[in-house]
Write a protein that holds these residues in place. Structure first.
Motif, mmCIF file in Angstrom:
data_model
loop_
_atom_site.group_PDB
_atom_site.id
_atom_site.type_symbol
_atom_site.label_atom_id
_atom_site.label_comp_id
_atom_site.label_asym_id
_atom_site.label_seq_id
_atom_site.Cartn_x
_atom_site.Cartn_y
_atom_site.Cartn_z
ATOM 1 N N UNK A 130 0.781 -1.132 0.172
ATOM 2 C CA UNK A 130 0.154 0.018 0.100
ATOM 3 C C UNK A 130 0.926 1.263 -0.157
ATOM 4 N N UNK A 131 0.662 2.207 -1.076
ATOM 5 C CA UNK A 131 1.400 3.251 -0.774
ATOM 6 C C UNK A 131 0.891 4.211 -0.270
ATOM 7 N N UNK A 132 1.530 4.853 1.072
ATOM 8 C CA UNK A 132 1.104 5.822 1.919
ATOM 9 C C UNK A 132 1.708 7.017 1.965
ATOM 10 N N UNK A 133 2.517 7.364 1.029
ATOM 11 C CA UNK A 133 3.454 8.882 1.148
ATOM 12 C C UNK A 133 2.397 9.798 1.202
ATOM 13 N N UNK A 134 1.393 9.950 0.238
ATOM 14 C CA UNK A 134 0.340 10.856 0.331
ATOM 15 C C UNK A 134 -0.956 11.041 1.195
ATOM 16 N N UNK A 135 -0.972 9.756 1.759
ATOM 17 C CA UNK A 135 -2.098 9.613 2.538
ATOM 18 C C UNK A 135 -2.184 10.148 4.010
ATOM 19 N N UNK A 136 -3.386 10.374 4.474
ATOM 20 C CA UNK A 136 -3.475 10.771 5.711
ATOM 21 C C UNK A 136 -3.685 9.420 6.692
ATOM 22 N N UNK A 137 -3.405 9.624 7.914
ATOM 23 C CA UNK A 137 -3.536 8.530 8.996
ATOM 24 C C UNK A 137 -4.917 7.889 8.893
ATOM 25 N N UNK A 138 -5.941 8.489 8.627
ATOM 26 C CA UNK A 138 -7.209 8.108 8.520
ATOM 27 C C UNK A 138 -7.441 7.265 7.203
ATOM 28 N N UNK A 139 -6.862 7.746 6.101
ATOM 29 C CA UNK A 139 -6.910 7.010 4.989
ATOM 30 C C UNK A 139 -6.161 5.459 5.048
ATOM 31 N N UNK A 140 -4.906 5.962 5.642
ATOM 32 C CA UNK A 140 -4.192 4.391 5.880
ATOM 33 C C UNK A 140 -4.933 3.318 6.563
ATOM 34 N N UNK A 141 -5.552 3.938 7.812
ATOM 35 C CA UNK A 141 -6.353 2.860 8.540
ATOM 36 C C UNK A 141 -7.614 2.268 7.615
ATOM 37 N N UNK A 142 -8.189 3.123 6.858
ATOM 38 C CA UNK A 142 -9.035 2.581 6.187
ATOM 39 C C UNK A 142 -8.860 1.632 5.100
ATOM 40 N N UNK A 143 -7.375 1.705 4.601
ATOM 41 C CA UNK A 143 -6.942 0.495 3.646
ATOM 42 C C UNK A 143 -6.537 -0.564 4.380
ATOM 43 N N UNK A 144 -6.020 -0.484 5.592
ATOM 44 C CA UNK A 144 -5.335 -1.732 6.332
ATOM 45 C C UNK A 144 -6.798 -2.732 6.952
ATOM 46 N N UNK A 145 -7.697 -1.791 7.406
ATOM 47 C CA UNK A 145 -8.950 -2.396 8.269
ATOM 48 C C UNK A 145 -9.511 -3.712 7.692
ATOM 49 N N UNK A 146 -9.637 -3.651 6.550
ATOM 50 C CA UNK A 146 -10.134 -5.030 5.775
ATOM 51 C C UNK A 146 -9.295 -6.039 6.066
ATOM 52 N N UNK A 147 -7.922 -6.124 6.297
ATOM 53 C CA UNK A 147 -7.089 -7.100 6.420
ATOM 54 C C UNK A 147 -7.357 -7.427 8.030
ATOM 55 N N UNK A 148 -7.272 -6.343 8.831
ATOM 56 C CA UNK A 148 -7.419 -6.676 10.263
ATOM 57 C C UNK A 148 -8.686 -7.288 10.457
ATOM 58 N N UNK A 149 -9.689 -7.056 9.962
ATOM 59 C CA UNK A 149 -11.030 -7.793 10.161
ATOM 60 C C UNK A 149 -11.260 -9.138 9.545
ATOM 61 N N UNK A 150 -10.115 -9.450 8.714
ATOM 62 C CA UNK A 150 -10.403 -10.810 8.519
ATOM 63 C C UNK A 150 -9.840 -12.087 9.385
ATOM 64 N N UNK A 151 -10.190 -13.183 9.183
ATOM 65 C CA UNK A 151 -9.671 -14.206 10.132
ATOM 66 C C UNK A 151 -8.401 -14.535 10.125
#
Length: 309
Positions: free
Chosen positions: A78-99
């Motif tokens: 995931x390219x995060x250089x120009x993303x805010x902290x909230x946008x980074x969390x939104x992209x990572x959340x599906x992976x954290x919610x998986x089993x």
């Protein structure tokens, strides 16, 4: 540090990379002489074909060409250089919610302000996730704007939060003591003098892991990125107390208070008076108090308490 079984220390880092030992936050301390990216990518390499582990690389400065050798479908970049902290969390959340178990790798934290570090890291740590982050071991006072004098530095916060800290140093095969030169920074010219062999694919790792019981376990390893191996380094033999005292004195004064080997041998051969008295068996029980009166002594013969004997 508490004593720990050597066999367990030998397997400590390999088990940590294989996620067999639980450590929610692993801090990799890189320096200007040795990058920690090779060790960071080792985590991705170990699990690139594991269907039970989802590897997420949060890339702030890693180029796409550096990750082309990762062929596993379980690795997501995931390219995060120009993303805010909230946008980074939104992209990572599906992976954290998986089993699946989630392994999150962050190539650098230099783009995160110290005041925002906690809000960035805490949501990424869950029961089924492991977080591996990279930051610099050197403190650059001009790297971040000072928002408050009461805000601790980024490195201070990470040292407090991390359950495992791994320092990365250059490795030299020709030096059996594994000693390396520190980086010399010239403030006038703004340049670095790096030791020979910097940023090699083979480096030395110093690990400190904190246990729930409060004790800490430490160990040193040699890591080879090409072979993907970890070699345990046994601790150095304890030096003599004489050498320790000489080294300690050398740091406290500009005078040379050390002793040579010839001086130590001469000092050990000196016969001390109390040692000679202990060897003389005839002197045992024959001691006497001898008192010589002086002209100014006021001695009363009728006073029994003034008897000097």
């Amino acid at each position: 540090m508490q004593k720990y079984a050597q066999q367990q220390i030998i397997q400590l880092l390999p088990r940590l990379v294989a996620l067999k030992d639980v450590s929610p936050l692993i801090l990799l301390l890189s320096s200007s002489s040795q990058s920690a990216k090779y060790l960071l990518f080792e985590f991705a390499y170990k699990h690139q074909g594991d269907s039970n582990v989802a590897v997420v690389v949060l890339s702030f400065e890693t180029t796409s060409g550096e990750l082309t050798w990762l062929t596993g479908k379980s690795v997501s970049v995931l390219k995060c250089h120009r993303l805010s902290i909230a946008q980074i969390h939104d992209q990572v959340r599906p992976f954290l919610d998986s089993p699946k178990r989630t392994l999150i790798l962050i190539d650098t934290l230099d783009f995160i302000l110290p005041s925002e570090l906690t809000s960035f890291i805490v949501p990424l740590i869950r029961q089924n996730s492991s977080l591996v982050v990279v930051t610099r071991s050197e403190a650059f006072p001009y790297a971040y704007p000072v928002s408050s004098i009461y805000t601790p530095s980024l490195l201070a916060q990470l040292n407090y939060l991390a359950t495992t800290i791994i320092s990365v140093h250059p490795y030299r095969e020709s030096n059996a003591e594994m000693e390396y030169e520190e980086i010399q920074f010239k403030s006038n010219s703004g340049t670095y003098l790096l030791p020979f062999g910097s940023h090699a694919r083979k480096c030395r790792l110093d690990l400190v892991q904190r246990r729930k019981s409060g004790r800490a376990v430490e160990g040193s390893y040699v890591y080879d990125f090409d072979c993907h191996t970890f070699t345990y380094l046994s601790p150095r033999a304890a030096s003599s107390s004489t050498d320790d005292s000489d080294n300690l004195a050398g740091d406290l004064t500009t005078f040379n208070l050390g002793t040579t080997e010839k001086q130590r041998l001469a000092r050990d051969q000196v016969e001390l008076p109390y040692m000679k008295a202990q060897e003389d068996e005839t002197a045992v029980g024959t001691g006497a108090i001898v008192y010589q009166f002086e002209k100014d002594d006021d001695y009363d013969e009728e006073d029994p308490y003034e008897d000097p004997f």
